[in-house]
Design a protein around this motif. Structure first.
Motif, PDB file in Angstrom:
ATOM      1  N   PHE A  10       0.683  -1.146   0.166  1.00 33.66           N
ATOM      2  CA  PHE A  10       0.145  -0.013   0.055  1.00 33.66           C
ATOM      3  C   PHE A  10       0.824   1.103   0.164  1.00 33.66           C
ATOM      4  O   PHE A  10       0.567   2.243  -0.588  1.00 33.66           O
ATOM      5  N   ILE A  11       2.005   1.488   0.790  1.00 36.55           N
ATOM      6  CA  ILE A  11       2.754   2.335   0.735  1.00 36.55           C
ATOM      7  C   ILE A  11       3.496   2.702  -0.447  1.00 36.55           C
ATOM      8  O   ILE A  11       3.560   3.634  -0.689  1.00 36.55           O
ATOM      9  N   VAL A  12       4.028   1.429  -0.979  1.00 36.68           N
ATOM     10  CA  VAL A  12       4.676   1.695  -2.510  1.00 36.68           C
ATOM     11  C   VAL A  12       3.780   2.241  -3.274  1.00 36.68           C
ATOM     12  O   VAL A  12       4.090   3.073  -4.069  1.00 36.68           O
ATOM     13  N   GLN A  13       2.579   1.602  -3.606  1.00 37.74           N
ATOM     14  CA  GLN A  13       1.664   2.462  -4.268  1.00 37.74           C
ATOM     15  C   GLN A  13       1.249   3.650  -4.135  1.00 37.74           C
ATOM     16  O   GLN A  13       1.106   4.625  -4.952  1.00 37.74           O
ATOM     17  N   LEU A  19       4.428  10.388  -6.845  1.00 40.26           N
ATOM     18  CA  LEU A  19       5.563  10.567  -7.760  1.00 40.26           C
ATOM     19  C   LEU A  19       5.014  10.793  -9.279  1.00 40.26           C
ATOM     20  O   LEU A  19       5.292  12.024  -9.817  1.00 40.26           O
ATOM     21  N   ALA A  20       4.049  10.187  -9.926  1.00 38.16           N
ATOM     22  CA  ALA A  20       3.450  10.277 -10.873  1.00 38.16           C
ATOM     23  C   ALA A  20       2.450  11.491 -10.840  1.00 38.16           C
ATOM     24  O   ALA A  20       2.589  12.194 -12.076  1.00 38.16           O
ATOM     25  N   LYS A  21       1.932  11.961  -9.978  1.00 41.28           N
ATOM     26  CA  LYS A  21       1.121  13.121  -9.772  1.00 41.28           C
ATOM     27  C   LYS A  21       2.142  14.406  -9.840  1.00 41.28           C
ATOM     28  O   LYS A  21       1.717  15.404 -10.260  1.00 41.28           O
ATOM     29  N   THR A  22       3.201  14.264  -8.851  1.00 40.08           N
ATOM     30  CA  THR A  22       3.707  15.481  -8.823  1.00 40.08           C
ATOM     31  C   THR A  22       4.904  15.780  -9.525  1.00 40.08           C
ATOM     32  O   THR A  22       5.211  16.889  -9.955  1.00 40.08           O
ATOM     33  N   LEU A  23       5.567  14.870 -10.050  1.00 38.13           N
ATOM     34  CA  LEU A  23       6.720  14.863 -10.858  1.00 38.13           C
ATOM     35  C   LEU A  23       6.459  15.560 -12.238  1.00 38.13           C
ATOM     36  O   LEU A  23       5.375  14.838 -12.677  1.00 38.13           O
ATOM     37  N   PRO A  24       7.145  16.634 -12.841  1.00 38.61           N
ATOM     38  CA  PRO A  24       6.772  17.037 -14.153  1.00 38.61           C
ATOM     39  C   PRO A  24       7.225  16.189 -15.313  1.00 38.61           C
ATOM     40  O   PRO A  24       8.129  15.415 -14.954  1.00 38.61           O
ATOM     41  N   PRO A  25       6.469  16.042 -16.132  1.00 39.18           N
ATOM     42  CA  PRO A  25       6.872  15.018 -17.403  1.00 39.18           C
ATOM     43  C   PRO A  25       8.057  15.501 -18.183  1.00 39.18           C
ATOM     44  O   PRO A  25       8.657  14.890 -18.635  1.00 39.18           O
ATOM     45  N   GLN A  26       8.483  16.822 -18.010  1.00 34.00           N
ATOM     46  CA  GLN A  26       9.528  17.280 -18.830  1.00 34.00           C
ATOM     47  C   GLN A  26      10.898  17.817 -17.754  1.00 34.00           C
ATOM     48  O   GLN A  26      10.333  18.389 -16.875  1.00 34.00           O
ATOM     49  N   ARG A  27      11.788  17.301 -18.044  1.00 35.32           N
ATOM     50  CA  ARG A  27      13.100  17.718 -17.129  1.00 35.32           C
ATOM     51  C   ARG A  27      13.301  19.148 -16.956  1.00 35.32           C
ATOM     52  O   ARG A  27      13.485  19.684 -15.804  1.00 35.32           O
ATOM     53  N   ARG A  64      -1.464   0.082 -15.381  1.00 38.23           N
ATOM     54  CA  ARG A  64      -2.424  -0.348 -16.289  1.00 38.23           C
ATOM     55  C   ARG A  64      -3.731   0.122 -16.062  1.00 38.23           C
ATOM     56  O   ARG A  64      -4.202   0.451 -14.548  1.00 38.23           O
ATOM     57  N   GLY A  65      -4.407   0.355 -16.906  1.00 34.43           N
ATOM     58  CA  GLY A  65      -5.764   0.888 -16.791  1.00 34.43           C
ATOM     59  C   GLY A  65      -6.086   2.356 -17.356  1.00 34.43           C
ATOM     60  O   GLY A  65      -5.104   3.013 -17.505  1.00 34.43           O
ATOM     61  N   ASP A  66      -7.385   2.951 -17.215  1.00 36.99           N
ATOM     62  CA  ASP A  66      -7.630   3.926 -18.013  1.00 36.99           C
ATOM     63  C   ASP A  66      -7.147   5.309 -17.005  1.00 36.99           C
ATOM     64  O   ASP A  66      -6.890   6.242 -17.696  1.00 36.99           O
ATOM     65  N   ASP A  67      -6.755   5.171 -15.772  1.00 34.64           N
ATOM     66  CA  ASP A  67      -6.573   6.182 -15.015  1.00 34.64           C
ATOM     67  C   ASP A  67      -4.801   6.140 -14.692  1.00 34.64           C
ATOM     68  O   ASP A  67      -4.413   6.756 -13.794  1.00 34.64           O
ATOM     69  N   ALA A  68      -4.370   5.384 -15.454  1.00 28.97           N
ATOM     70  CA  ALA A  68      -2.737   5.196 -15.270  1.00 28.97           C
ATOM     71  C   ALA A  68      -1.912   6.287 -15.481  1.00 28.97           C
ATOM     72  O   ALA A  68      -2.223   7.044 -16.337  1.00 28.97           O
ATOM     73  N   ARG A  69      -0.891   6.549 -14.396  1.00 33.38           N
ATOM     74  CA  ARG A  69      -0.269   7.683 -14.787  1.00 33.38           C
ATOM     75  C   ARG A  69       1.353   7.112 -14.813  1.00 33.38           C
ATOM     76  O   ARG A  69       1.820   6.577 -13.870  1.00 33.38           O
ATOM     77  N   PRO A  70       1.949   7.458 -16.020  1.00 29.20           N
ATOM     78  CA  PRO A  70       3.550   7.115 -16.265  1.00 29.20           C
ATOM     79  C   PRO A  70       4.381   7.951 -15.416  1.00 29.20           C
ATOM     80  O   PRO A  70       3.878   9.076 -15.019  1.00 29.20           O
TER      81      PRO A  70
END
Length: 95
Positions: A10-13, A19-27, A64-70
């Motif tokens: 749960f903690i890892v998830q 991370l996926a929500k906060t880190l910007p996609p571009q360096r 995976r899934g519709d709401d997946a964030r890379p």
């Protein structure tokens, strides 16, 4: 123990979602707070590798899934570059 493993999963998830929500996609969009979060996450990942490689893979793997964030590609590249050094640092701190 199995009950501890569920809590750790749960903690890892939660970490991965943050991370996926906060880190910007571009360096070039990375701010000091992002750098701090990325550094902390890489240290957690290094420690997690000692506990469970499977859970470490969950942290950096694709969702995976519709709401997946890379996770951002720049962050994954930093992990590949920094993880050996971080793993050595974690091992040295434990001794």
């Amino acid at each position: 123990a199995p009950d501890e493993r569920d809590g750790l999963y749960f903690i890892v998830q939660a970490i991965r979602a943050r991370l996926a929500k906060t880190l910007p996609p571009q360096r070039d969009e990375v701010r000091p707070g992002h750098k701090t979060l990325a550094t902390q996450a890489k240290r957690v990942l290094a420690e997690l590798c000692d506990i469970s490689v499977e859970l470490a893979a969950v942290l950096v793997g694709d969702e995976r899934g519709d709401d997946a964030r890379p996770l951002p590609a720049w962050f994954l590249v930093e992990i590949a570059r920094d993880l050996p050094r971080l793993a050595h640092h974690v091992a040295a701190a434990r001794n």
